[in-house]
Design a protein around this motif. Sequence first.
Motif, PDB file in Angstrom:
ATOM      1  N   SER A 160       0.832  -1.209   0.000  1.00 25.71           N
ATOM      2  CA  SER A 160       0.000   0.000   0.000  1.00 25.71           C
ATOM      3  C   SER A 160       0.860   1.250   0.000  1.00 25.71           C
ATOM      4  O   SER A 160       0.508   2.261  -0.627  1.00 25.71           O
ATOM      5  CB  SER A 160      -0.930   0.006   1.217  1.00 25.71           C
ATOM      6  N   GLN A 161       1.991   1.196   0.709  1.00 20.70           N
ATOM      7  CA  GLN A 161       2.899   2.346   0.708  1.00 20.70           C
ATOM      8  C   GLN A 161       3.459   2.565  -0.698  1.00 20.70           C
ATOM      9  O   GLN A 161       3.604   3.708  -1.150  1.00 20.70           O
ATOM     10  CB  GLN A 161       4.026   2.141   1.727  1.00 20.70           C
ATOM     11  N   GLY A 162       3.731   1.449  -1.383  1.00 14.54           N
ATOM     12  CA  GLY A 162       4.188   1.531  -2.774  1.00 14.54           C
ATOM     13  C   GLY A 162       3.127   2.170  -3.655  1.00 14.54           C
ATOM     14  O   GLY A 162       3.417   3.065  -4.462  1.00 14.54           O
ATOM     15  N   VAL A 163       1.869   1.712  -3.469  1.00 11.37           N
ATOM     16  CA  VAL A 163       0.753   2.250  -4.257  1.00 11.37           C
ATOM     17  C   VAL A 163       0.583   3.740  -3.963  1.00 11.37           C
ATOM     18  O   VAL A 163       0.402   4.557  -4.873  1.00 11.37           O
ATOM     19  CB  VAL A 163      -0.553   1.472  -3.947  1.00 11.37           C
ATOM     20  N   ALA A 164       0.683   4.105  -2.674  1.00 11.72           N
ATOM     21  CA  ALA A 164       0.514   5.511  -2.289  1.00 11.72           C
ATOM     22  C   ALA A 164       1.574   6.378  -2.968  1.00 11.72           C
ATOM     23  O   ALA A 164       1.263   7.477  -3.463  1.00 11.72           O
ATOM     24  CB  ALA A 164       0.586   5.651  -0.769  1.00 11.72           C
ATOM     25  N   ALA A 165       2.801   5.877  -3.020  1.00 13.12           N
ATOM     26  CA  ALA A 165       3.888   6.636  -3.655  1.00 13.12           C
ATOM     27  C   ALA A 165       3.645   6.759  -5.158  1.00 13.12           C
ATOM     28  O   ALA A 165       3.805   7.842  -5.743  1.00 13.12           O
ATOM     29  CB  ALA A 165       5.225   5.953  -3.374  1.00 13.12           C
ATOM     30  N   GLU A 166       3.228   5.646  -5.771  1.00 13.07           N
ATOM     31  CA  GLU A 166       2.909   5.665  -7.208  1.00 13.07           C
ATOM     32  C   GLU A 166       1.810   6.687  -7.493  1.00 13.07           C
ATOM     33  O   GLU A 166       1.872   7.437  -8.465  1.00 13.07           O
ATOM     34  CB  GLU A 166       2.358   4.299  -7.644  1.00 13.07           C
ATOM     35  N   CYS A 167       0.791   6.654  -6.635  1.00 11.76           N
ATOM     36  CA  CYS A 167      -0.355   7.556  -6.836  1.00 11.76           C
ATOM     37  C   CYS A 167       0.072   9.015  -6.707  1.00 11.76           C
ATOM     38  O   CYS A 167      -0.401   9.872  -7.464  1.00 11.76           O
ATOM     39  CB  CYS A 167      -1.461   7.247  -5.824  1.00 11.76           C
ATOM     40  N   ALA A 168       0.958   9.279  -5.752  1.00  9.82           N
ATOM     41  CA  ALA A 168       1.414  10.659  -5.558  1.00  9.82           C
ATOM     42  C   ALA A 168       2.115  11.155  -6.821  1.00  9.82           C
ATOM     43  O   ALA A 168       1.883  12.288  -7.277  1.00  9.82           O
ATOM     44  CB  ALA A 168       2.341  10.733  -4.348  1.00  9.82           C
ATOM     45  N   THR A 169       2.956  10.301  -7.397  1.00  5.72           N
ATOM     46  CA  THR A 169       3.670  10.665  -8.625  1.00  5.72           C
ATOM     47  C   THR A 169       2.685  10.853  -9.770  1.00  5.72           C
ATOM     48  O   THR A 169       2.748  11.856 -10.509  1.00  5.72           O
ATOM     49  CB  THR A 169       4.681   9.555  -8.992  1.00  5.72           C
ATOM     50  N   ALA A 170       1.774   9.892  -9.896  1.00  9.53           N
ATOM     51  CA  ALA A 170       0.807   9.940 -10.995  1.00  9.53           C
ATOM     52  C   ALA A 170      -0.085  11.176 -10.863  1.00  9.53           C
ATOM     53  O   ALA A 170      -0.380  11.857 -11.850  1.00  9.53           O
ATOM     54  CB  ALA A 170      -0.043   8.668 -10.995  1.00  9.53           C
ATOM     55  N   ARG A 171      -0.499  11.456  -9.615  1.00  4.94           N
ATOM     56  CA  ARG A 171      -1.364  12.617  -9.356  1.00  4.94           C
ATOM     57  C   ARG A 171      -0.657  13.908  -9.780  1.00  4.94           C
ATOM     58  O   ARG A 171      -1.235  14.754 -10.467  1.00  4.94           O
ATOM     59  CB  ARG A 171      -1.718  12.663  -7.882  1.00  4.94           C
ATOM     60  N   ALA A 172       0.616  14.019  -9.384  1.00  2.38           N
ATOM     61  CA  ALA A 172       1.386  15.220  -9.722  1.00  2.38           C
ATOM     62  C   ALA A 172       1.477  15.384 -11.230  1.00  2.38           C
ATOM     63  O   ALA A 172       1.333  16.502 -11.756  1.00  2.38           O
ATOM     64  CB  ALA A 172       2.776  15.136  -9.097  1.00  2.38           C
ATOM     65  N   GLY A 173       1.672  14.253 -11.931  1.00  7.11           N
ATOM     66  CA  GLY A 173       1.779  14.290 -13.398  1.00  7.11           C
ATOM     67  C   GLY A 173       0.485  14.754 -14.040  1.00  7.11           C
ATOM     68  O   GLY A 173       0.485  15.619 -14.933  1.00  7.11           O
TER      69      GLY A 173
END
Length: 254
Positions: free
Chosen positions: A153-166
């Motif tokens: 989930s921490q991995g997913v959260a980090a991915e989402c943060a990057t994707a969201r910023a993009g």
Amino acid sequence: MLPDLERLIELQEIETRAGAAARAIAEAPARVAALDALLLGATTALAAAKQALADNQAARRSIDKDLLSAQQRQSKYKEQLMAVKTNDEYHAMQHQITAVGAEVGQFEEKVLINMMEADEVNAAIKKAEAALKAAQAKVAAERAVIEQEVAASQGVAAECATARAGVVAAMADKGIVETFMRIAKVRGTAVARAEQERCTVCQVRLRPAVFVNVLKNDQIVQCDSCNRILYFVAPAKPAAPAAPAAPAAPDAPA
Ligand SMILES: [Zn+2]
């Protein structure tokens, strides 16, 4: 489709994933605490069973002491019986011997009851030991699963943060991101598919003029009722009817 609308749909997917990951991370401590409580319960039950055995053994020592004391008095009275000189003394001594004999009998019965209790307590200890072992195995396995889930989930959260910023950086209309966030905060989700003149999330019927605009997917249209940003997905064309038994013509269109 309007690129920003496409981005908002993507943003919603990202937020939904991020929300699920955040929930999984937030729920982990309570899940671990529940496992700890399970383990504590099993440990406490075993300790109680062991205490019951210690109590049983202490009771046995006390009964044995009383029994020995009664048996010693019984022997003493029997010796004294040989030394009596009068009939009265003889009857008095006989009376005492009968009384102490009853006492010995009572203590012997107590020993038997104590031994039966000891069997039960020992069985309870074995059962509690097995339960503790099972709880330890279950807790170790589930704790490992929770740790893996949290890491994922921490991995997913980090991915989402990057994707969201993009996605946010690519958005042409920055104001719409604020609208999205405002709706998401209140409603949980900020984007809704429209279908058959309805918002599929709040189920409220859209005005025909609104739905016509949603169908175009070329502008930001919000649901009159829930404020969610609406988009339309054309229903998939029904599959072509199954070909008859004869092979299809080789030049049939796909
Ligand atoms: Zn709605």
